[in-house]
Design a protein around this motif. Structure first.
Motif, short mmCIF file in Angstrom:
data_model
loop_
_atom_site.label_atom_id
_atom_site.label_comp_id
_atom_site.label_asym_id
_atom_site.label_seq_id
_atom_site.Cartn_x
_atom_site.Cartn_y
_atom_site.Cartn_z
N ALA A 153 -53.75 60.02 52.12
CA ALA A 153 -52.50 60.29 51.39
C ALA A 153 -52.20 61.78 51.28
O ALA A 153 -51.12 62.16 50.80
CB ALA A 153 -52.56 59.66 49.99
N ARG A 182 -53.68 63.88 49.31
CA ARG A 182 -54.05 64.41 48.00
C ARG A 182 -55.51 64.87 48.00
O ARG A 182 -56.36 64.22 48.61
CB ARG A 182 -53.90 63.32 46.93
CG ARG A 182 -52.48 62.78 46.78
CD ARG A 182 -51.55 63.80 46.16
NE ARG A 182 -50.25 63.23 45.89
CZ ARG A 182 -49.91 62.66 44.74
NH1 ARG A 182 -50.79 62.55 43.77
NH2 ARG A 182 -48.69 62.19 44.58
N CYS A 206 -59.74 59.07 46.28
CA CYS A 206 -58.34 59.49 46.31
C CYS A 206 -57.65 59.10 45.01
O CYS A 206 -57.67 57.93 44.63
CB CYS A 206 -57.62 58.84 47.49
SG CYS A 206 -55.84 59.21 47.52
N PRO A 207 -57.05 60.08 44.29
CA PRO A 207 -56.41 59.76 43.02
C PRO A 207 -55.15 58.92 43.17
O PRO A 207 -54.69 58.31 42.20
CB PRO A 207 -56.07 61.13 42.44
CG PRO A 207 -55.95 62.03 43.62
CD PRO A 207 -56.95 61.51 44.61
N GLU A 208 -54.60 58.85 44.37
CA GLU A 208 -53.38 58.08 44.59
C GLU A 208 -53.66 56.64 45.01
O GLU A 208 -53.07 55.70 44.47
CB GLU A 208 -52.49 58.74 45.64
CG GLU A 208 -51.21 57.99 45.93
CD GLU A 208 -50.30 58.72 46.90
OE1 GLU A 208 -49.60 58.04 47.68
OE2 GLU A 208 -50.28 59.96 46.88
N THR A 209 -54.57 56.47 45.96
CA THR A 209 -54.79 55.14 46.52
C THR A 209 -56.06 54.47 46.03
O THR A 209 -56.22 53.26 46.19
CB THR A 209 -54.87 55.22 48.06
OG1 THR A 209 -56.05 55.94 48.44
CG2 THR A 209 -53.63 55.90 48.63
#
Length: 203
Positions: free
Chosen positions: A172, A174, A186-189
């Motif tokens: 992503a 990030r 990953c803080p997003e996924t």
């Protein structure tokens, strides 16, 4: 832009310069003042920004974005999903000189072009420079303004002049968050990655 289909499924702005010997994949769009040189190969669904340059014989995969005024000199190789930011440069001359030691203007016979290789999903930030013959690994992120002079590992986040790794990023883009035992998240996924021996792999 005012679209002018140059080939089946390809859209080329009237002011773009696309050599007839170039191979352009279906769905690719080439914007104003971009130049695609002879024997270049572009995959499907690429977006080539205003004023971008693709040198002779360059190979570009599918779903690649070259932002405005990006310069990709031969013999660069870009895998699928690569992002090249505005005014970024992929060089091809290890020892640049306009003239030979005796003052004669150099020709193509006086030097050997070397290319930059960019792995799948990697991103090169605005005004960054990749000095050939470096390789930027899969899903790596080169920060804006960085100068890359050594190879970049997969998933690495590099910044500065010369570029140094300061962390890891996931697919992503990030920065990843460190967990215990070499695990990064990953803080997003929520995807997890494992670091071992300076190498990051997807779990």
């Amino acid at each position: 832009m005012t679209d002018t289909p140059a080939r089946d499924g390809v859209t080329v702005a009237p002011t773009a310069d696309v050599d007839d010997r170039a191979s352009i994949g279906t769905g690719t769009r080439i914007w104003h003042l971009a130049q695609i040189r002879e024997d270049a190969t572009l995959g499907s669904d690429c977006n080539i920004g205003r004023g971008a340059y693709v040198g002779p014989g360059v190979i570009i995969g599918d779903n690649v974005k070259l932002q405005n005024h990006a310069l990709v000199y031969e013999p660069a190789r870009l895998a699928d999903g690569v992002f090249i930011g505005p005014a970024a440069v992929l060089t091809n001359d290890e020892y640049p000189r306009a003239v030979t030691p005796d003052g004669r203007l150099k020709t193509g016979d006086d030097w050997h072009a070397v290319g930059v290789t960019i792995g799948e999903g990697a991103a090169i930030g605005a005004r960054a420079v990749c000095v050939a013959p470096v390789t930027v690994g899969r899903w790596a992120l080169v920060a804006a303004g960085a100068v890359v002079v050594t190879d970049v590992p997969d998933f690495a986040l590099v910044v500065g002049v010369p570029a140094k790794r300061i962390g890891w990023v996931g697919r992503a883009g990030r920065p990843l968050t460190a967990q215990s035992d070499g695990v990064w998240v990953c803080p997003e996924t929520g995807a997890e990655y494992v670091e071992a021996g300076g190498v990051l792999t997807e779990r």
